[in-house]
Design an enzyme around this catalytic site. Structure first.
Site, PDB file in Angstrom:
ATOM      1  N   ASP A 493       0.807  -1.223   0.000  1.00  0.00           N
ATOM      2  CA  ASP A 493       0.000   0.000   0.000  1.00  0.00           C
ATOM      3  C   ASP A 493       0.834   1.265   0.000  1.00  0.00           C
ATOM      4  O   ASP A 493       0.347   2.347  -0.327  1.00  0.00           O
ATOM      5  CB  ASP A 493      -0.861   0.044   1.274  1.00  0.00           C
ATOM      6  CG  ASP A 493      -2.019  -0.923   1.222  1.00  0.00           C
ATOM      7  OD1 ASP A 493      -2.619  -1.065   0.155  1.00  0.00           O
ATOM      8  OD2 ASP A 493      -2.306  -1.530   2.274  1.00  0.00           O
TER       9      ASP A 493
HETATM   10  C1  BGC Z   1       0.261   0.840   6.300  1.00  0.00           C
HETATM   11  C2  BGC Z   1      -0.116  -0.353   5.485  1.00  0.00           C
HETATM   12  C3  BGC Z   1      -1.597  -0.442   5.433  1.00  0.00           C
HETATM   13  C4  BGC Z   1      -2.198   0.869   4.957  1.00  0.00           C
HETATM   14  C5  BGC Z   1      -3.699   0.818   4.985  1.00  0.00           C
HETATM   15  C6  BGC Z   1      -0.396   2.076   5.767  1.00  0.00           C
HETATM   16  O1  BGC Z   1      -0.095   3.144   6.585  1.00  0.00           O
HETATM   17  O2  BGC Z   1       1.653   0.969   6.309  1.00  0.00           O
HETATM   18  O3  BGC Z   1       0.446  -1.520   6.030  1.00  0.00           O
HETATM   19  O4  BGC Z   1      -1.974  -1.457   4.553  1.00  0.00           O
HETATM   20  O5  BGC Z   1      -1.781   1.920   5.752  1.00  0.00           O
HETATM   21  O6  BGC Z   1      -4.240   1.970   4.465  1.00  0.00           O
HETATM   22  C1  NOJ Z   2      -1.726  -4.241   5.331  1.00  0.00           C
HETATM   23  C2  NOJ Z   2      -2.900  -4.271   4.423  1.00  0.00           C
HETATM   24  O1  NOJ Z   2      -4.020  -4.776   5.105  1.00  0.00           O
HETATM   25  C3  NOJ Z   2      -2.618  -5.138   3.221  1.00  0.00           C
HETATM   26  O2  NOJ Z   2      -3.706  -5.113   2.347  1.00  0.00           O
HETATM   27  C4  NOJ Z   2      -1.369  -4.674   2.548  1.00  0.00           C
HETATM   28  O3  NOJ Z   2      -1.128  -5.534   1.466  1.00  0.00           O
HETATM   29  C5  NOJ Z   2      -0.193  -4.642   3.488  1.00  0.00           C
HETATM   30  N1  NOJ Z   2      -0.534  -3.834   4.635  1.00  0.00           N
HETATM   31  C6  NOJ Z   2       1.075  -4.124   2.854  1.00  0.00           C
HETATM   32  O4  NOJ Z   2       1.011  -2.772   2.589  1.00  0.00           O
END
Ligand code: BGC
Ligand code: NOJ
Length: 825
Positions: A493
């Protein structure tokens, strides 16, 4: 109680499928989940947490305060008071933190018990949600272990949330005036109206005659007091307060006179109910709640016999759910994760997606399109019918372009636009989720189910058409190198490669450029190859040979593109940024190698024939593996880079910036088995297995019975420290890695494969696996020191060449023997 770090804070009780915590001041709250269908609760080892009906944001029953200190405050608190001395305490330790002579919390499958003793008074509370009910039971047993009689008071307490958790936490000008309760026949009803939907209420009941009650928090607590010293408890008498606005709560005051050795059982029931609007008040137009239909339920669940039966039924339910897949390997940590905790975590992630934990607020993120599809792959064998329903719900949020809302609300099942769209990996996960369902069940009828786009009535097409659009979504969005456009981000993300600014110092742009930019993802390319092959297999099942061939050709072509433009010499590149510069390449000063494409490309089969896979995996071992797990990338970004986005906003070693993002580790384990390296696969498995890490609980800090999302990487000052336990794709993927690839019991479209890739030292294992209605009793034998593969099976004594089991009739019990032969280690 002084904090005194020790290596362990409890132990596993595998026979009872429980984790036993033997001191309340764990490094972080160690939590559990109650409920598995519609009514849910979070409960910590000190009785913290909250409850909700279906949707942690929109139907929150009890209040939870975020960013609280201590972390774990607000929950289902009971207070015991010795009326002879005025001494009072909370048997769950929090919130009074009065010393306990004994304490033990047992987290089990969908229930928790907290037992403690102080001054010769023992209190043991069981929390659970009975199957099929929208309520939770607290069964409290109070025992007088003194040799004199004891006059005690017991106070219960919950603070009600005014339903919409977001609004509850922010909209005080309204909410301080809306709270409404009613107390009738000893039951506290929370009936605050909730704007547009005015049909639901909560009830909180007690099995004993009440000495008093409270429903206004600040009367119960007293002005300027907290939950550690409520005025009602301190003085030993409730105020019988009735809330009008402010902060409605529920508290019962029960008096207990216990002879020496006597035990009394008190039951509390907290529940959720709905009335059609027209029937909400009795008589209509009054303010008096119509509670006729909940009275029988309340009365039933206040009876100790009903509670005992309901709890036994819950145990039998879990026995049935887990009994379908049990293993006995040479490794205890593997057994307890596969047989108990990992399967349980898969159920919880299936239910919660990424909504409610002690690290997810229950407000911000509902059911993730990507997340829920992945949660399915670890859950589908447990209750396939629920996986089927989930797939149809997810697919109904897909757009006709094949694109997806990133998440949807569990209550409304409608796409939620809070995070938006344009995560270009999302659509492909639907193919992988459906493939997992088909492999487990063989139920191809799901492909013909009519499913709308974006929930628009009339737009229904067969689910299979959704899968086609998913694949086409990628094919129609290729970038300058022929690799898939990343859009807003892919699985990672935080890799926001289209967020750029031409003018240094200007804020990045998130609109047009976020989705329309030209940055490309090698990860999505690998995922595309995997998904195209899966869809080809599904097309074959439907007799669509030409279409299947076309998908295989597309996979082949993308494999070529990855080999040409995605290979960096020693590993797969990660991406190309908006300006066409490689990311995850030796050309970069930081972020030279990322874990995700090494895993996903190999899962798709890229590099298996030409040796690239082995080289990529060796690079992972050399550059990314640490004793605490494999970090996401190296070298960590030391500073914010606008052209890379959020990933570089994390300090080095945390989260996506070179943290051990556990979700990705099983992809590498699987890839290692695909190249035949069982030792390395299993070694990686043990590095992040929470049961193994229990021995270093003072470093790991999160629960030792479930996977965390992240463990701080080697660049972090707190290397080895876990965060964000419970709600992570790590649960599903690790379950798949250990059971399907290392133990090799792998459902495929045409049947169950037995193809283990074991550590050399093992001498085999046994397993029971229910599959498509039959039960397979599997024995795998392997001389210790041998690293080979299974070449044929003995099925009820008959030789079957290869490793694919013939599908047995439903109800059959089949004995399968497999022998690993091959070279010595
Ligand atoms: C996090 C990710 C997460 C995302 C969700 C980010 O700040 O690092 O792990 O999936 O937020 O929006
Ligand atoms: C957590 C999110 O829930 C997942 O969808 C994502 O792939 C990972 N973070 C990595 O960013």
């Amino acid at each position: 109680m002084m904090r005194r770090y020790q290596v362990r804070f409890g132990h596993f009780d595998d026979a009872r499928r429980e984790y036993v915590i033997d001191r309340p001041d764990t490094p972080l709250p160690w939590i559990n989940y109650l409920g598995s269908e519609a009514y849910f609760g979070l409960v910590s080892n000190t009785a913290g947490g909250y409850s909700f009906y279906r949707d942690a944001r929109l139907r929150r029953l009890t209040r939870y305060r975020y960013n609280n200190a201590p972390f774990d405050l607000g929950g289902r608190y009971l207070y015991v008071r010795d009326d002879a001395t005025g001494d009072y305490w909370t048997p769950s330790w929090q919130p009074t933190q009065r010393d306990l002579d004994e304490y033990e919390c047992r987290h089990g499958l969908s229930y928790t018990t907290i037992a403690s003793a102080r001054g010769g008074i023992r209190a043991e509370t069981l929390f659970f949600v009975p199957l099929g009910e929208t309520l939770e039971v607290w069964r409290v047993r109070v025992t007088n272990e003194r040799d004199t009689a004891a006059d005690l008071s017991l106070f219960s307490s919950v603070e009600f949330c005014l339903w919409d958790a977001q609004d509850d936490a922010t909209n005080f000008q309204r909410n301080f005036s809306t709270g409404q309760v009613e107390v009738a026949d000893g039951v506290i009803y929370h009936k605050t109206e909730y704007r547009e939907r005015r049909d639901h209420f909560a009830y909180f009941a007690c099995s004993e005659p009440l000495a008093g009650f409270d429903t206004q928090r600040d009367t119960f607590l007293g002005a300027y007091r907290g939950w550690d010293r409520p005025a009602a408890v301190e003085r030993g008498a409730a105020f019988d307060s009735v809330a009008h606005g402010w902060a409605p709560m529920g508290s019962h005051h029960v008096k207990l006179a216990l002879e020496p050795g006597e035990t009394r059982e008190v039951v509390f029931v907290l529940g959720y109910a709905e009335n059609p609007r027209a029937e909400k008040f009795d008589p209509p137009g009054s303010q008096t709640l119509n509670k006729r239909h909940v009275r029988p339920t309340i009365e039933r669940w206040l009876r100790p016999e009903t509670v005992a039966e309901g709890f036994a039924a819950l145990g039998a339910h879990w026995e049935r759910l887990l009994g379908g897949f049990q293993v006995a390997t040479p490794d205890t940590d593997t057994d307890r994760m596969v047989n108990i905790w990992n399967a349980y975590q898969c159920m919880v992630t299936f239910n919660m997606s990424r909504s409610a934990s002690f690290y997810e607020s229950g407000i911000g993120r509902g059911m993730g399109f990507r997340d829920s599809n992945q949660d399915l792959v670890g859950f589908v064998h447990i209750i396939p019918e629920r996986a089927r329903e989930r797939i149809l719900d997810i697919a109904a949020t897909q757009m006709d372009t094949g694109g997806a809302y990133h998440q949807y609300q569990p209550l409304t099942k409608r796409g939620n636009n809070d995070i938006g769209q344009g995560f270009n990996d999302d659509p492909l996960w639907l193919i992988l989720g459906v493939a997992a369902y088909l492999k487990e069940t063989g139920d191809t009828s799901i492909l013909d189910e009519p499913v709308p786009f974006d929930n628009v009535p009339g737009s229904e097409v067969p689910l299979y058409e959704h899968l086609r659009r998913s694949l086409n979504y990628t094919r129609e969005r290729l970038g300058p190198h022929g690799l898939p456009l990343i859009g807003r981000a892919d699985w990672n993300d935080c890799l926001n490669l289209n967020c750029f600014s031409d003018t240094p110092g200007e804020p990045f742009q998130t609109t047009e450029n976020a989705t329309g930019g030209s940055a490309e993802s090698v990860f999505i390319a690998g995922q595309f190859v995997l998904a195209a092959k899966e869809l080809a297999g599904i097309a074959d099942l439907r007799g669509l040979g030409d279409e299947a061939a076309e998908y295989r050709a597309a996979a082949e072509k993308m494999t070529g593109t990855v080999t040409e433009h995605g290979w960096d010499g020693g590993w797969f590149r990660r991406a190309y940024d908006f300006h066409g510069r490689p990311v995850g390449s030796g050309e970069n000063d930081e972020g030279q190698i990322f874990i995700e494409p090494q895993g996903m490309c190999v899962l798709g089969g890229v590099g298996l024939d030409d040796g690239l896979a082995v080289r990529a995996l060796d690079s992972v071992a050399e550059r990314l593996a640490t004793p605490h797990g494999i970090v996401l990338q190296q070298p960590a970004y030391s500073d914010y880079r606008i052209e890379l986005g959020e990933i570089s906003s994390y300090p080095p070693g945390y989260k996506e910036n070179a943290g051990i993002f556990c979700h990705t580790n099983p992809w590498i384990m699987i890839a290692e088995t695909m190249v035949g390296n069982g030792d390395r696969a299993f070694d990686y498995y043990r590095r992040i297995n929470p049961s193994v890490r229990e021995a270093i609980s003072e470093v790991h800090r999160c629960e030792p019975y479930v996977y965390p999302q992240m463990i701080a990487g080697r660049d972090a000052p707190t290397h080895g420290e876990a965060k964000n336990s419970w709600l992570t794709g790590t649960a599903a993927w690790n379950f798949v890695a250990i059971t399907q690839w290392i133990l090799g019991i792998r459902p495929e479209l045409t049947g169950l494969r037995i193809d283990p890739v074991l550590p050399a030292a093992w001498s085999g294992f046994r397993a029971t696996r229910a599959y498509r209605g039959a039960t397979y009793e599997i024995t795998v034998q392997k001389p210790a020191g041998v690293t080979g593969r299974v070449t044929h099976l003995l099925v009820d004594g008959e030789r079957v060449d290869g490793t694919l089991l013939p599908v047995a009739p439903a109800g059959a019990v089949v004995r399968v023997e497999a022998v690993v032969t091959g070279p010595a280690d």
